[in-house]
Scaffold this motif. Structure first.
Motif: not given
Length: 250
Positions: A62-89
């Motif tokens: 499918g399609t996942i876009e973060v601030e207009g940037q399309t993601l692919s696969g499972a690899k996420r770079d430093r720029a992604f983690f400067r934009t998106v962070q997760m707080v776990f349960q």
């Protein structure tokens, strides 16, 4: 501006006869500065959507876009983690037991390539309402609510735009859940954050979110405003069942 766009998202685990479809054809759009909730019973696929976004659930289409940037696969770079962070349960499992709060936050800031570490650590602790007296404590010296505040501070370290919140208060005592939720609401206002929040608790979602999607068996069955939820007017039968269960005497 759209902060997060998901279209026709399928997420699965395993292969061939062992394949389990955890999310099926999910579509949602989260606007910048919005708080969007995902609600449903355990196993409905809510947290799996967050994990697909962060790369922790690598088998998806499918399609996942973060601030207009399309993601692919499972690899996420430093720029992604400067934009998106997760707080776990679970705040008990998400912090290294042998690292002080200072080490947790300092190492995170280093990983993001930021400077003025000492000043930033102090600012993060103030931001989450802990202050300097907690800086050199270990996780076992903190309550569950204090640990979750540290986890939130760690997520904020890279100054992200989007926080993914995976049941952020469900592992906490009832007495401190409201404090952490109010903190998250204040931080969203202060920093202009966008939230995608998972919960099985409809009152929490109604309090925290502008919009919500109801999930059942991996599918989004309804998207509605929190105002619609508070007025008791969901359209889908399953949403109505969840609402009735949330207000039933315990």
């Amino acid at each position: 501006m759209t902060a997060l766009e998901i279209r026709d998202l399928d997420v699965w685990f395993g292969h061939a006869h062992d394949r389990v479809d955890a999310v099926k054809g999910a579509n949602l759009s989260v606007m910048q500065g919005e708080s969007f909730g995902l609600v449903g019973e355990s196993g409905s696929g809510k947290s799996t959507i967050l994990r697909a976004i962060t790369g922790l659930a690598p088998q998806w289409s499918g399609t996942i876009e973060v601030e207009g940037q399309t993601l692919s696969g499972a690899k996420r770079d430093r720029a992604f983690f400067r934009t998106v962070q997760m707080v776990f349960q679970d705040p008990y499992a998400s912090l290294h037991p042998r690292h002080t709060v200072d080490q947790v936050l300092s190492e995170t800031l280093h990983l993001h390539g930021l400077d003025n570490i000492d000043k930033r650590v102090a600012g993060l602790l103030d931001d989450v309402g802990l202050g300097q007296r907690f800086r050199f404590r270990y996780p076992h010296q903190l309550s569950g609510g204090q640990r979750q505040r540290v986890a939130i501070a760690r997520a904020l370290a890279g100054e992200p735009d989007i926080l993914l919140l995976d049941e952020p208060t469900s592992a906490l005592d009832v007495s401190v859940q409201a404090e952490v939720l109010n903190l998250l609401a204040d931080l969203r206002t202060k920093h202009g954050l966008t939230y995608l929040m998972v919960s099985h608790d409809l009152p929490v979602i109604a309090h925290m979110c502008d919009q919500l999607a109801v999930m059942r068996n991996g599918e989004i069955v309804e998207v509605m405003s929190s105002a619609t939820l508070r007025m008791g007017n969901p359209r889908h039968e399953y949403s109505q069942e969840l609402l009735r269960a949330s207000v039933a005497p315990q």
